[in-house]
Design an enzyme around this catalytic site. Sequence first.
Site, mmCIF file in Angstrom:
data_model
loop_
_atom_site.group_PDB
_atom_site.id
_atom_site.type_symbol
_atom_site.label_atom_id
_atom_site.label_comp_id
_atom_site.label_asym_id
_atom_site.label_seq_id
_atom_site.Cartn_x
_atom_site.Cartn_y
_atom_site.Cartn_z
ATOM 1 N N LYS A 33 -48.020 9.612 1.659
ATOM 2 C CA LYS A 33 -49.359 9.305 1.157
ATOM 3 C C LYS A 33 -49.459 9.620 -0.335
ATOM 4 O O LYS A 33 -50.145 8.916 -1.083
ATOM 5 C CB LYS A 33 -50.402 10.080 1.957
ATOM 6 N N GLU A 89 -57.586 16.018 -0.949
ATOM 7 C CA GLU A 89 -58.510 15.037 -1.518
ATOM 8 C C GLU A 89 -59.946 15.526 -1.425
ATOM 9 O O GLU A 89 -60.282 16.364 -0.576
ATOM 10 C CB GLU A 89 -58.407 13.709 -0.760
ATOM 11 N N HIS A 100 -60.982 13.498 13.280
ATOM 12 C CA HIS A 100 -60.276 12.551 12.409
ATOM 13 C C HIS A 100 -59.465 11.526 13.201
ATOM 14 O O HIS A 100 -58.587 10.877 12.644
ATOM 15 C CB HIS A 100 -59.372 13.285 11.413
ATOM 16 N N ARG A 122 -47.212 -0.418 9.932
ATOM 17 C CA ARG A 122 -46.972 -0.689 11.354
ATOM 18 C C ARG A 122 -48.163 -1.440 11.921
ATOM 19 O O ARG A 122 -49.160 -1.667 11.243
ATOM 20 C CB ARG A 122 -46.809 0.630 12.114
#
Length: 668
Positions: free
Chosen positions: A116, A200, A235, A292
Amino acid sequence: MFKKILIANRGEIACRVIRTARQLGIATVAVYSEADANARHVRLADEAVLIGPAAARESYLVGERIVEAALQTGAEAIHPGYGFLSENAEFAATCERAGVVFIGPPVAAIRAMGSKSAAKSLMERAGVPLTPGYHGDRQEPEFLAAQAALIAYPVLIKASAGGGGKGMRRVDRAEDFEAALASCRREAASAFGDDRVLVEKYILKPRHIEIQVFGDSHGHCVYLFERDCSVQRRHQKVLEEAPAPGMTPERRAAMGRAAVDAAKAVGYVGAGTVEFIANPDGSFYFMEMNTRLQVEHPVTEMITGLDLVEWQLRVASGEPLPRRQDQLAIDGHSIEARIYAEDPDKGFLPSTGRLTHLAPPAASAHVRVDTGVEQGDEITPHYDPMIAKLIVWGADRRQALARMRQALAQYRVVGVQNNVEFLARLIALPAFAEADLDTGLIEREHEALFPQREQVPDEVWLLAALAEVERDQRLAERAAAGASDRDSPWRRFDGWRLNGRATRQLLLRAGEVQQAIGIESQSGGGGLVLTLGGQRFDARASLGADSELQAQLGERRVRAAVVAAGERRHVFFEGRSWPLALANPLQAGVGSNEAEGSLRAPMPGKVIALSVAPGTLVEKGGALLVMEAMKMEHTIAAPCRGRVKSFHYEPGDQVGDGADLVEFEPVA
């Protein structure tokens, strides 16, 4: 096109790939662990190869063993599904070296997007807007904590590799950062073999919108519109829908262009998903790219009429994309609900056990059920506890919502705790119906989604009693049919008596509440009279296949299902399920004596960490130890203020369901 492929996955996605392969005339090879020897995907495939023990790291995550199985069986290509090795660049490279086609993007694209942190740096150079945060390589806890302070709380810690909500924590205070970071790293290492993270800014009231992209080896790339995946718990996505409610054509085009730019920046080939965080003002930030097929791909298939697995197979075999961007259009609205073996009332704690009864709604042109299990199969602690994906389509969102409500009301699961009723409440929320969506919806609507359990309605007690009479009648008829004196009046179950009517009493229990139902047979085969709480009800019923019950209570005719499992009687009525039990009259009034907040293992798993030392005084809700089960961490908390006297297990120990974990002494 390929003649034979191997599917390097399990569960519903393996079954999903097999379905499309069969339609295209492609033979399939399944791989399985010892725990999956009798799994549905193994039963469906043309061939199956054992690849190791139950633990995923010793079976489904061993790439060399999977490639070896492909070579042994003559499979020309490997479909990785999602999860496990689907985004593992080394596995894709191993396939390439062995001369087996990896049905996914090129190795370079997986490497570029697999981290990421690296992906965000690449997107920044490509001009795609990013969420503020730290996406670099430094991983010292003190440095990451300093970055979190600069970003300003709340922040989100995320595993650099992988997805599915694993290795992800929201942190609201600096003092909680260290523990959250350690937990994220453990979970990420366990799920993905990589404990690196990024930090983040946590966007308040964000929507999670993702764009489905598809590229081919001829330089073409398209986007197949968007999906709204905002409704999440821990999440992890719970509900997904396409298209995103309230999406304007201009915003859709802008996000689609950004997603295609992201894919082209890495020379992307195959199916991929570019995920964005969207603000209420219309701005959006790149979050990550999943290299994917996504769990929620069926909603895209429903609104486009396309088979994305077929597209994957065609592109991987060298064909160009079947359609250009101007040939793609949205038709109607689709919603997907993930049916999980979990207990929403206990923090969505996964549930294990055998599916003693599993009856999904009937499939149709607008109702689809993707599943990897059937009635009689077992949900084990080794893998994700998904039972199925329920997908509906409607001409518009209103119709799709109505069909989802109806389909959930028809879904029946017995043997494990499940989230079907929770999903029904979620779909019925005014906020969801009005598309007031963001990732905090479940927390914000907690009171409506987790109501106090209602008292069992009178109809439920009566329906359970009627089903019991019907079952007894069938048992009597079977016994009479096999007897030498089958015409004897003593073998009849129609209530005939020489001087009066047959009466009996049935005792049922729901938790601590016990109910007695009087049952009196009417003369001449005219049905029954049921007595409940002093009231009398004329009743009759017919028990059909799959535990379906058609009953008449007074002037009212109703349909229900009453499933018998041991001493339990699960009544499904008006979209709700009510677990009852046959009560032993010699034990009247006896209920569960397990205290609330028991310090026992809620499921089989492994002790990961002890949060405090013996002798520590802890407040109610304080963390005592951390367990790992079903690829997720679960914290065992103090049920009240008290002192930890001792732990019965050490980190690394495997524990069974219900094992006593802690000796805990309440302190006033």
